[in-house]
Write a protein that holds these residues in place. Structure first.
Motif, PDB file in Angstrom:
ATOM      1  N   ASP A 239       0.841  -1.189   0.000  1.00 51.15           N
ATOM      2  CA  ASP A 239       0.000   0.000   0.000  1.00 51.15           C
ATOM      3  C   ASP A 239       0.884   1.249   0.000  1.00 51.15           C
ATOM      4  N   ARG A 240       0.248   2.422  -0.050  1.00 48.70           N
ATOM      5  CA  ARG A 240       0.994   3.676  -0.187  1.00 48.70           C
ATOM      6  C   ARG A 240       1.904   3.970   1.005  1.00 48.70           C
ATOM      7  N   PRO A 241       1.464   3.779   2.260  1.00 47.90           N
ATOM      8  CA  PRO A 241       2.399   4.019   3.377  1.00 47.90           C
ATOM      9  C   PRO A 241       3.624   3.110   3.343  1.00 47.90           C
ATOM     10  N   GLN A 242       3.455   1.866   2.931  1.00 46.17           N
ATOM     11  CA  GLN A 242       4.584   0.954   2.854  1.00 46.17           C
ATOM     12  C   GLN A 242       5.568   1.381   1.758  1.00 46.17           C
ATOM     13  N   ILE A 243       5.049   1.797   0.602  1.00 49.37           N
ATOM     14  CA  ILE A 243       5.905   2.284  -0.476  1.00 49.37           C
ATOM     15  C   ILE A 243       6.626   3.549  -0.052  1.00 49.37           C
ATOM     16  N   ASP A 244       5.922   4.404   0.685  1.00 46.77           N
ATOM     17  CA  ASP A 244       6.530   5.641   1.175  1.00 46.77           C
ATOM     18  C   ASP A 244       7.683   5.329   2.115  1.00 46.77           C
TER      19      ASP A 244
END
Length: 345
Positions: A239-244
């Protein structure tokens, strides 16, 4: 620091090999090729990756995106294949000493083949690399809204990206490590058998094998984190937080570790090889002498001694005056390491 190590250290390696005719052996030609690939990493890969890690988004154009991925991929691939070529040369020279060895001309054509093979493997990545804005992500600066661009591989299907990542991982990391382990294992076995027959000669070769093991282990450790992250992002639906989190913290550290492997190689050369160490000292001493001579010349022309006063001339002559998420591109910055040995056979 890594940039300076890559440029200065590998530049000295190139200088030492090119200046000394006695060091233009087959192994040292491969070492020269490794130093050139590490130089490409330092000049083209380290600055762009550093800037991309420090600021939001990709600040360069699409051509830079393609060339960055192409140069990084070709550099690391050429380094790995050259490392395997050196191991093959050492393997045939020690395990099969009476077989035909490579000549410098053959090594030159082998280097050309290595770069062509590296280009063929990395070319699809460069073709699919593109710069696009992130959907739903913008940057606010001076009351102006700007899109955030990223450099990444845009494949028609996600399965194609996964297949390509797996193929690159096998050909550029897994298979070379397997070949290196097998060949160096055979070399170590052969040397252990010959240790009693010729102790002094075997000790020199054992020192070489120790260096090869260190080089192989450093390569494996330096590149394993980056390969792990690349496989993780391709095979896991993050998800986006993990990619961030990966883009902001883990990818920069993994890139630094991989690039550091390119800068540490000249230090390994100087530590294990007497000829390279003497060449480094000679190059540094020559540079110091040149700077000293230039300073002496400047001092000489700035303070010219006055001419002697001739008889009948009482005048003295005149003296002369003198935080948004950033998806990191697939960067395989180079580096793998190398082997510095003399032709001990």
């Amino acid at each position: 620091m890594v940039l300076l190590l890559c440029i200065v250290g590998n530049g000295l390696v190139c200088l030492v090999v090119l200046r000394n005719r006695k060091m233009r052996t087959v192994t040292n030609l491969f070492i020269l090729n490794l130093a050139i690939s590490d130089l490409l990493v330092g000049v083209f890969c380290v600055p762009t990756t550093l800037i991309d890690s420090l600021i939001s988004g990709w600040p360069f154009n699409q051509l830079t995106c393609k060339m960055s991925n192409l140069v990084q991929g070709m550099s690391v691939s050429a380094s790995v294949f050259t490392l395997v070529a050196i191991a093959v040369d050492r393997f045939t020279g020690i395990v099969y000493p009476f077989h035909h060895r490579l000549r410098p001309v053959s090594a030159f054509f082998a280097i050309i083949f290595i770069w062509l093979l590296a280009f063929a493997i990395i070319f699809p990545s460069a073709v699919r690399s593109t710069v696009k804005p992130l959907d739903g992500i913008c940057m606010l600066q001076d009351n102006q809204i700007y899109p955030v661009f990223v450099c990444f591989e845009d494949w028609p299907k996600e399965e194609m990206r996964r297949v390509y990542t797996t193929v690159i991982f096998i050909y550029v990391y897994l298979a070379p490590l397997g070949l290196l382990s097998i060949m160096y294992g055979c070399i170590a076995t052969k040397l252990s058998k010959n240790l009693r027959k010729n102790r002094s000669r075997s000790k020199k070769r054992i020192k070489v094998i120790k260096m090869l093991i260190i080089v192989t282990v450093l390569f494996m450790v330096s590149w394993l984190p980056l390969w792990t992250l690349m496989l993780l992002t391709d095979y896991q639906d993050l998800d986006r937080p993990q990619i961030d989190f990966l883009s902001s913290y883990l990818f920069p550290v993994a890139h630094w570790l991989a690039f550091f492997n390119s800068g540490i190689n000249p230090i390994i050369y100087g530590f294990f090889n007497v000829n390279f160490r003497r060449g480094f000292q000679s190059a540094v001493a020559c540079a110091s002498c040149n700077s000293l001579v230039s300073e002496m010349r400047r001092a000489y022309f700035a303070f010219i001694r006055p001419n002697k006063v001739s008889a009948g001339n009482t005048e003295a002559p005149n003296r002369q005056k003198g935080h948004f998420i950033t998806v990191m591109p697939r960067t395989m910055g180079q580096g793998i390491q190398d082997i510095v040995l003399q032709d001990i056979n």
